[in-house]
Design an enzyme around this catalytic site. Structure first.
Site, PDB file in Angstrom:
ATOM      1  N   THR A 273      -3.734  48.291   3.933  1.00 49.43           N
ATOM      2  CA  THR A 273      -4.984  47.766   3.205  1.00 49.43           C
ATOM      3  C   THR A 273      -6.058  48.558   2.947  1.00 49.43           C
ATOM      4  O   THR A 273      -7.107  48.345   2.045  1.00 49.43           O
ATOM      5  CB  THR A 273      -5.545  46.443   3.928  1.00 49.43           C
TER       6      THR A 273
ATOM      7  N   ASP B 178      -4.308  63.858   3.362  1.00 49.86           N
ATOM      8  CA  ASP B 178      -4.724  63.280   4.486  1.00 49.86           C
ATOM      9  C   ASP B 178      -5.402  64.335   5.335  1.00 49.86           C
ATOM     10  O   ASP B 178      -4.727  65.047   5.897  1.00 49.86           O
ATOM     11  CB  ASP B 178      -3.672  62.600   5.392  1.00 49.86           C
TER      12      ASP B 178
HETATM   13  C1  PRP Z   1      -9.943  58.918   7.146  1.00 48.69           C
HETATM   14  C2  PRP Z   1     -11.194  59.693   6.789  1.00 48.69           C
HETATM   15  C3  PRP Z   1     -12.308  58.620   7.189  1.00 48.69           C
HETATM   16  C4  PRP Z   1     -11.572  57.279   6.212  1.00 48.69           C
HETATM   17  C5  PRP Z   1     -11.951  57.452   4.900  1.00 48.69           C
HETATM   18  O1  PRP Z   1      -9.531  58.361   8.485  1.00 48.69           O
HETATM   19  O2  PRP Z   1     -11.190  60.451   8.040  1.00 48.69           O
HETATM   20  O3  PRP Z   1     -12.449  58.373   8.579  1.00 48.69           O
HETATM   21  O4  PRP Z   1     -10.111  57.731   6.250  1.00 48.69           O
HETATM   22  O5  PRP Z   1     -11.522  56.460   4.120  1.00 48.69           O
HETATM   23  P1  PRP Z   1     -12.669  55.127   3.803  1.00 48.69           P
HETATM   24  O6  PRP Z   1     -13.841  55.714   3.260  1.00 48.69           O
HETATM   25  O7  PRP Z   1     -11.589  54.526   2.762  1.00 48.69           O
HETATM   26  O8  PRP Z   1     -12.672  54.102   4.773  1.00 48.69           O
HETATM   27  P2  PRP Z   1      -8.202  57.607   8.937  1.00 48.69           P
HETATM   28  O9  PRP Z   1      -8.549  56.115   8.965  1.00 48.69           O
HETATM   29  O10 PRP Z   1      -7.035  58.046   7.924  1.00 48.69           O
HETATM   30  O11 PRP Z   1      -7.924  58.289  10.254  1.00 48.69           O
HETATM   31  P3  PRP Z   1      -7.727  59.723  10.872  1.00 48.69           P
HETATM   32  O12 PRP Z   1      -9.127  60.253  10.900  1.00 48.69           O
HETATM   33  O13 PRP Z   1      -7.069  59.790  12.077  1.00 48.69           O
HETATM   34  O14 PRP Z   1      -7.001  60.540   9.640  1.00 48.69           O
HETATM   35  N1  URA Z   2      -8.500  59.902   4.410  1.00 44.84           N
HETATM   36  C1  URA Z   2      -8.098  60.964   4.000  1.00 44.84           C
HETATM   37  O1  URA Z   2      -7.741  61.739   4.995  1.00 44.84           O
HETATM   38  N2  URA Z   2      -7.942  61.194   2.877  1.00 44.84           N
HETATM   39  C2  URA Z   2      -8.225  60.475   1.547  1.00 44.84           C
HETATM   40  O2  URA Z   2      -7.969  60.739   0.401  1.00 44.84           O
HETATM   41  C3  URA Z   2      -8.655  59.254   2.094  1.00 44.84           C
HETATM   42  C4  URA Z   2      -8.740  58.836   3.347  1.00 44.84           C
END
Ligand code: PRP
Ligand code: URA
Length: 241
Positions: free
Chosen positions: A139, A233
């Site tokens: 989501t 990512d």
């Molecule tokens: C990623 C990123 C942000 C978030 C951004 O983290 O580092 O925290 O997604 O997405 P948003 O603006 O739609 O909330 P993620 O939750 O994937 O975890 P990670 O840090 O473990 O990669």
């Molecule tokens: N988190 C990431 O690391 N990359 C994206 O593009 C969006 C969320």
């Protein structure tokens, strides 16, 4: 492609536009509290390295760290200073400034932790708190798992660290946690590598007093709410987990 996203000449001032290579530079945003780093040839080259899917982990870390350093250096320009008069070793006075007030870093785990060393390199002995927020993979909604913050955080300027601002949900949730601990919105400075225009716009609308310093506002989000063109990512590429 909108005219904003069309490649523009990038290169040193002494070259004419016709002599410069072209590259896609950041989308502009009009919000006064969002600062986008100058789109210099160096920054664009660093971003090109980390966006490239062929870039291996060691280079991804090295070049991300270079951009993080630029973000921290710019971010520090947004903290308040007061006058500081000093005397130099040759007996002359100098009218300078010093930073006013205490700061701390807060990383949004996991990817935000990658920005901690860049902050430590500029701010000796800085305290760093953690907020663990993870996006649901289906989501894209953020979920808060944990926070551990300096007890006097309400009296500090907070440098909030997260390299990716996609929908903006995670950053908004982190700001709510900080506000819940008594940190005024205007004492939060969010340092970010790449933002989507919708995420940055939404964030700036809902947290108008938080200052954002980002290296680049990208074209948008894909159907999975990943930033495009983006870099994939960030956490997976930095930590290979
Ligand atoms: C990623 C990123 C942000 C978030 C951004 O983290 O580092 O925290 O997604 O997405 P948003 O603006 O739609 O909330 P993620 O939750 O994937 O975890 P990670 O840090 O473990 O990669
Ligand atoms: N988190 C990431 O690391 N990359 C994206 O593009 C969006 C969320």
């Amino acid at each position: 492609m909108s005219s904003q996203n069309e490649p523009k000449p990038v290169g040193p001032e002494y070259k004419s536009a016709a002599e410069k290579p072209t590259a896609t530079i950041s989308t502009k945003l009009s919000h006064p509290n969002v600062t986008i780093l100058p789109q210099t040839p160096q920054l664009i080259a660093l971003l090109t390295m980390i966006r490239d899917k062929k870039t291996q982990r060691a280079d991804f870390i090295f070049y991300s760290n270079r951009i993080i350093r630029l973000l921290v250096e710019e971010g520090l320009n947004h903290l308040p200073t007061v006058e500081q008069a000093i005397t130099t070793p040759v007996g002359r006075s100098y009218a300078g400034v010093k930073f006013e007030g205490k700061i701390c870093g807060v990383s949004i785990m996991r990817a935000g932790e990658a920005m901690e060393q860049g902050l430590r390199d500029c701010c000796r002995s800085v305290r760093i708190g953690k907020i663990l927020i993870q996006r649901d993979e289906e989501t894209a909604k953020p979920k808060l798992f944990y926070d551990k913050l300096p007890t006097d955080i309400a009296d500090r300027w907070v440098l909030l660290l997260d390299p990716m601002l996609a929908t903006g949900g995670s950053a908004l949730m982190a700001v709510d946690v900080l506000k819940g601990k008594g940190v005024p919105e205007e004492h939060i400075l969010f340092l970010n590598l790449i933002a989507s225009p919708e995420g940055a716009g939404n964030f700036a609308k809902l947290c108008p007093k938080v200052r954002v310093v980002t290296a680049f506002v990208d074209q948008g989000l894909d159907e999975k709410n990943y930033i495009v063109p983006g870099l994939g990512d960030f956490g997976d590429r930095y930590y290979t987990t």
